[in-house]
Design a protein around this motif. Structure first.
Motif, PDB file in Angstrom:
ATOM      1  N   TYR A 138      42.272  29.910  43.219  1.00  0.00           N
ATOM      2  CA  TYR A 138      43.060  29.611  44.407  1.00  0.00           C
ATOM      3  C   TYR A 138      43.356  30.834  45.265  1.00  0.00           C
ATOM      4  CZ  TYR A 138      43.828  25.762  41.167  1.00  0.00           C
ATOM      5  OH  TYR A 138      43.643  24.743  40.268  1.00  0.00           O
ATOM      6  N   LEU A 139      43.099  32.014  44.732  1.00  0.00           N
ATOM      7  CA  LEU A 139      43.342  33.249  45.462  1.00  0.00           C
ATOM      8  C   LEU A 139      42.025  33.866  45.884  1.00  0.00           C
ATOM      9  CD1 LEU A 139      46.037  34.806  43.092  1.00  0.00           C
ATOM     10  CD2 LEU A 139      46.466  33.790  45.325  1.00  0.00           C
ATOM     11  N   GLY A 140      41.852  34.079  47.175  1.00  0.00           N
ATOM     12  CA  GLY A 140      40.636  34.733  47.629  1.00  0.00           C
ATOM     13  C   GLY A 140      40.541  36.152  47.118  1.00  0.00           C
ATOM     14  N   LEU A 141      41.681  36.804  46.915  1.00  0.00           N
ATOM     15  CA  LEU A 141      41.717  38.194  46.453  1.00  0.00           C
ATOM     16  C   LEU A 141      41.938  38.299  44.958  1.00  0.00           C
ATOM     17  CD1 LEU A 141      43.876  39.727  49.340  1.00  0.00           C
ATOM     18  CD2 LEU A 141      41.394  39.457  49.209  1.00  0.00           C
ATOM     19  N   GLY A 142      42.029  37.173  44.275  1.00  0.00           N
ATOM     20  CA  GLY A 142      42.196  37.205  42.831  1.00  0.00           C
ATOM     21  C   GLY A 142      40.904  37.598  42.142  1.00  0.00           C
ATOM     22  N   ARG A 143      41.019  38.435  41.114  1.00  0.00           N
ATOM     23  CA  ARG A 143      39.844  38.849  40.359  1.00  0.00           C
ATOM     24  C   ARG A 143      40.061  38.506  38.893  1.00  0.00           C
ATOM     25  NH1 ARG A 143      38.158  44.911  41.565  1.00  0.00           N
ATOM     26  NH2 ARG A 143      36.384  44.191  40.368  1.00  0.00           N
ATOM     27  N   PRO A 144      39.232  37.637  38.322  1.00  0.00           N
ATOM     28  CA  PRO A 144      39.403  37.297  36.901  1.00  0.00           C
ATOM     29  C   PRO A 144      39.188  38.516  36.019  1.00  0.00           C
ATOM     30  CG  PRO A 144      37.286  36.495  37.716  1.00  0.00           C
ATOM     31  CD  PRO A 144      38.047  36.981  38.919  1.00  0.00           C
ATOM     32  N   ILE A 145      39.965  38.608  34.951  1.00  0.00           N
ATOM     33  CA  ILE A 145      39.833  39.727  34.017  1.00  0.00           C
ATOM     34  C   ILE A 145      38.654  39.452  33.089  1.00  0.00           C
ATOM     35  CG2 ILE A 145      40.944  41.029  32.171  1.00  0.00           C
ATOM     36  CD1 ILE A 145      43.619  40.368  33.425  1.00  0.00           C
ATOM     37  N   ASP A 146      37.626  40.259  33.218  1.00  0.00           N
ATOM     38  CA  ASP A 146      36.414  40.095  32.419  1.00  0.00           C
ATOM     39  C   ASP A 146      36.578  40.850  31.098  1.00  0.00           C
ATOM     40  OD1 ASP A 146      33.909  39.755  31.402  1.00  0.00           O
ATOM     41  OD2 ASP A 146      32.878  41.000  32.885  1.00  0.00           O
ATOM     42  N   PHE A 147      36.827  40.104  30.020  1.00  0.00           N
ATOM     43  CA  PHE A 147      37.045  40.750  28.737  1.00  0.00           C
ATOM     44  C   PHE A 147      35.741  41.222  28.090  1.00  0.00           C
ATOM     45  CE2 PHE A 147      41.000  38.323  29.138  1.00  0.00           C
ATOM     46  CZ  PHE A 147      41.913  39.326  28.868  1.00  0.00           C
ATOM     47  N   ASP A 148      34.610  40.900  28.715  1.00  0.00           N
ATOM     48  CA  ASP A 148      33.349  41.461  28.249  1.00  0.00           C
ATOM     49  C   ASP A 148      33.203  42.908  28.707  1.00  0.00           C
ATOM     50  OD1 ASP A 148      32.562  39.143  26.964  1.00  0.00           O
ATOM     51  OD2 ASP A 148      31.626  38.305  28.763  1.00  0.00           O
ATOM     52  N   GLN A 149      34.021  43.279  29.710  1.00  0.00           N
ATOM     53  CA  GLN A 149      34.018  44.654  30.193  1.00  0.00           C
ATOM     54  C   GLN A 149      34.903  45.487  29.272  1.00  0.00           C
ATOM     55  OE1 GLN A 149      35.931  47.061  31.761  1.00  0.00           O
ATOM     56  NE2 GLN A 149      34.334  48.201  32.824  1.00  0.00           N
ATOM     57  N   LYS A 150      34.331  46.527  28.699  1.00  0.00           N
ATOM     58  CA  LYS A 150      35.021  47.320  27.682  1.00  0.00           C
ATOM     59  C   LYS A 150      36.342  47.871  28.184  1.00  0.00           C
ATOM     60  CE  LYS A 150      32.256  49.853  25.382  1.00  0.00           C
ATOM     61  NZ  LYS A 150      31.350  50.968  24.962  1.00  0.00           N
ATOM     62  N   GLY A 151      36.382  48.344  29.437  1.00  0.00           N
ATOM     63  CA  GLY A 151      37.602  48.924  29.975  1.00  0.00           C
ATOM     64  C   GLY A 151      38.734  47.924  30.069  1.00  0.00           C
ATOM     65  N   ASN A 152      38.434  46.706  30.546  1.00  0.00           N
ATOM     66  CA  ASN A 152      39.468  45.672  30.673  1.00  0.00           C
ATOM     67  C   ASN A 152      40.051  45.302  29.312  1.00  0.00           C
ATOM     68  OD1 ASN A 152      39.018  45.600  33.406  1.00  0.00           O
ATOM     69  ND2 ASN A 152      37.681  43.814  33.337  1.00  0.00           N
ATOM     70  N   LYS A 153      39.182  45.161  28.336  1.00  0.00           N
ATOM     71  CA  LYS A 153      39.637  44.796  26.995  1.00  0.00           C
ATOM     72  C   LYS A 153      40.551  45.884  26.422  1.00  0.00           C
ATOM     73  CE  LYS A 153      36.517  42.952  24.439  1.00  0.00           C
ATOM     74  NZ  LYS A 153      35.332  42.767  23.549  1.00  0.00           N
ATOM     75  N   LEU A 154      40.155  47.130  26.605  1.00  0.00           N
ATOM     76  CA  LEU A 154      40.956  48.238  26.089  1.00  0.00           C
ATOM     77  C   LEU A 154      42.287  48.340  26.823  1.00  0.00           C
ATOM     78  CD1 LEU A 154      41.173  50.635  24.193  1.00  0.00           C
ATOM     79  CD2 LEU A 154      39.935  52.010  25.887  1.00  0.00           C
ATOM     80  N   ALA A 155      42.275  48.096  28.139  1.00  0.00           N
ATOM     81  CA  ALA A 155      43.510  48.170  28.924  1.00  0.00           C
ATOM     82  C   ALA A 155      44.512  47.124  28.479  1.00  0.00           C
ATOM     83  CB  ALA A 155      43.191  48.002  30.406  1.00  0.00           C
ATOM     84  N   MET A 156      44.049  45.909  28.203  1.00  0.00           N
ATOM     85  CA  MET A 156      44.945  44.853  27.742  1.00  0.00           C
ATOM     86  C   MET A 156      45.499  45.178  26.363  1.00  0.00           C
ATOM     87  SD  MET A 156      45.256  42.731  30.163  1.00  0.00           S
ATOM     88  CE  MET A 156      46.141  41.458  29.262  1.00  0.00           C
ATOM     89  N   MET A 157      44.670  45.717  25.492  1.00  0.00           N
ATOM     90  CA  MET A 157      45.142  46.104  24.160  1.00  0.00           C
ATOM     91  C   MET A 157      46.186  47.215  24.265  1.00  0.00           C
ATOM     92  SD  MET A 157      41.492  46.035  22.099  1.00  0.00           S
ATOM     93  CE  MET A 157      42.201  46.774  20.621  1.00  0.00           C
ATOM     94  N   CYS A 158      45.970  48.163  25.158  1.00  0.00           N
ATOM     95  CA  CYS A 158      46.928  49.248  25.357  1.00  0.00           C
ATOM     96  C   CYS A 158      48.257  48.708  25.876  1.00  0.00           C
ATOM     97  CB  CYS A 158      46.366  50.280  26.331  1.00  0.00           C
ATOM     98  SG  CYS A 158      45.046  51.313  25.669  1.00  0.00           S
ATOM     99  N   ALA A 159      48.188  47.744  26.796  1.00  0.00           N
ATOM    100  CA  ALA A 159      49.407  47.170  27.362  1.00  0.00           C
ATOM    101  C   ALA A 159      50.232  46.469  26.286  1.00  0.00           C
ATOM    102  CB  ALA A 159      49.056  46.194  28.482  1.00  0.00           C
ATOM    103  N   ILE A 160      49.560  45.747  25.402  1.00  0.00           N
ATOM    104  CA  ILE A 160      50.270  45.069  24.305  1.00  0.00           C
ATOM    105  C   ILE A 160      50.909  46.097  23.373  1.00  0.00           C
ATOM    106  CG2 ILE A 160      49.975  43.598  22.277  1.00  0.00           C
ATOM    107  CD1 ILE A 160      47.711  42.186  23.825  1.00  0.00           C
ATOM    108  N   PHE A 161      50.144  47.131  23.041  1.00  0.00           N
ATOM    109  CA  PHE A 161      50.682  48.185  22.170  1.00  0.00           C
ATOM    110  C   PHE A 161      51.881  48.867  22.821  1.00  0.00           C
ATOM    111  CE2 PHE A 161      50.825  52.707  21.102  1.00  0.00           C
ATOM    112  CZ  PHE A 161      51.044  52.634  19.738  1.00  0.00           C
ATOM    113  N   ILE A 162      51.780  49.149  24.124  1.00  0.00           N
ATOM    114  CA  ILE A 162      52.871  49.819  24.836  1.00  0.00           C
ATOM    115  C   ILE A 162      54.132  48.967  24.832  1.00  0.00           C
ATOM    116  CG2 ILE A 162      53.645  50.541  27.138  1.00  0.00           C
ATOM    117  CD1 ILE A 162      50.682  51.392  27.621  1.00  0.00           C
TER     118      ILE A 162
END
Length: 294
Positions: free
Chosen positions: A25-49
């Protein structure tokens, strides 16, 4: 096809594009691609933080509710710094981790800022560089103008002004959308309801130094944007260097204007962006040394 109808012709999705969640629904929305190593690591870091900060705050005597809220602020600050770095330099995601780490350090000394500022900025930058591969749509505009109006009511009157300037820029640069001019008028009209003179624009020397260092580190990014390789998520087309450079220039102008007009009061809210700029600059220097840019 009329000239206006053909003003923006990049919103046809490539085959296989399947948006999920709010990205539908958002033209500027970007789905988080968990196949991308950086995105996966960033989410894991956020949970740890979030877990680590909650335990730390509770150990200092803070009640559990406030500890969780504070931890959420730390985690969101890290994530927003990572996501902003992906807009500022789409080719090098490691700068986002450096920016996220610097954000955590800044939050420790300054405290958490207003995260709405970073949400507003993230969508403004995506509108200008079109990293989503689509133009801004109704919900995007409601979010950007609504956030700016709310911040203006809180005394940060520069936000509606900067939002209007961003819409005007978007309408005039390559592949601009002509209706952005109307939206600029709506945003500027929010200045009528903004509050003025309620926030003192005193700026400490330490904050001036932090901002100056971030500016210096980030400036080479504008020149290197000519060699961008990243593509829009939706249309699969290479990002337009002129749009990316315009966004980067607007970003620096926004940091300077907000810092100059609102002083120390706005600095904690801007720290994820400032840290992202510094992180991108550091990674660009590494890339240049390794001859990875040209």
């Amino acid at each position: 096809m009329s000239k206006k109808m053909n003003k923006y012709a990049g919103d046809q999705p490539v085959a296989g594009y399947d948006p999920t969640g709010l990205s539908q629904y958002l033209g500027l929305g970007r789905p988080i691609d968990f196949d991308q190593k950086g995105n996966k690591l960033a989410m894991m870091c956020a949970i740890f933080i979030s877990v680590a900060v909650t335990l730390w705050k509770c150990s200092t005597g803070m009640d559990s509710t406030n500890a969780v809220v504070s931890a959420l602020g730390y985690a969101l600050g890290f994530l927003f710094s990572y996501m902003l770095a992906a807009e500022l330099d789409p080719d090098r995601y490691l700068g986002g981790f450096i920016g996220g780490g610097l954000t955590l350090v800044a939050y420790y000394f300054m405290g958490e800022g207003n995260i709405l500022v970073m949400l507003w900025l993230l969508f403004i930058l995506r509108m200008l560089n079109r990293s989503s591969g689509d133009r801004h749509r109704i919900i995007d505009n409601v979010l950007m103008i609504g956030s700016a109006a709310w911040l203006g009511l809180g005394g940060y009157w520069v936000f509606p002004l900067l939002t209007g300037a961003a819409y005007i820029l978007e309408s005039q640069i390559q592949a601009g959308y002509f209706r952005s001019l109307y939206l600029a008028g709506i945003s500027l009209a929010c200045l009528i309801f903004a509050k003025y003179g309620t926030i003192e624009n005193v700026l400490s020397m330490s904050n001036i130094i932090i901002m100056a260092v971030a500016f210096i580190l980030f400036l080479p990014e504008i020149r290197c944007a000519d060699f961008v390789k990243a593509k829009g998520d939706k249309n699969g087309k290479r990002l337009l260097p002129k749009r990316l450079q315009t966004m980067q220039g607007y970003f620096l102008m926004m940091l300077f204007t907000l810092t100059f007009m609102h002083g120390n009061a706005i600095i904690p809210s801007l720290m994820p962006a400032v840290a992202a700029a510094a992180g991108c600059g550091i990674m660009l220097v590494v890339a240049l040394v390794n001859h990875e840019v040209y």
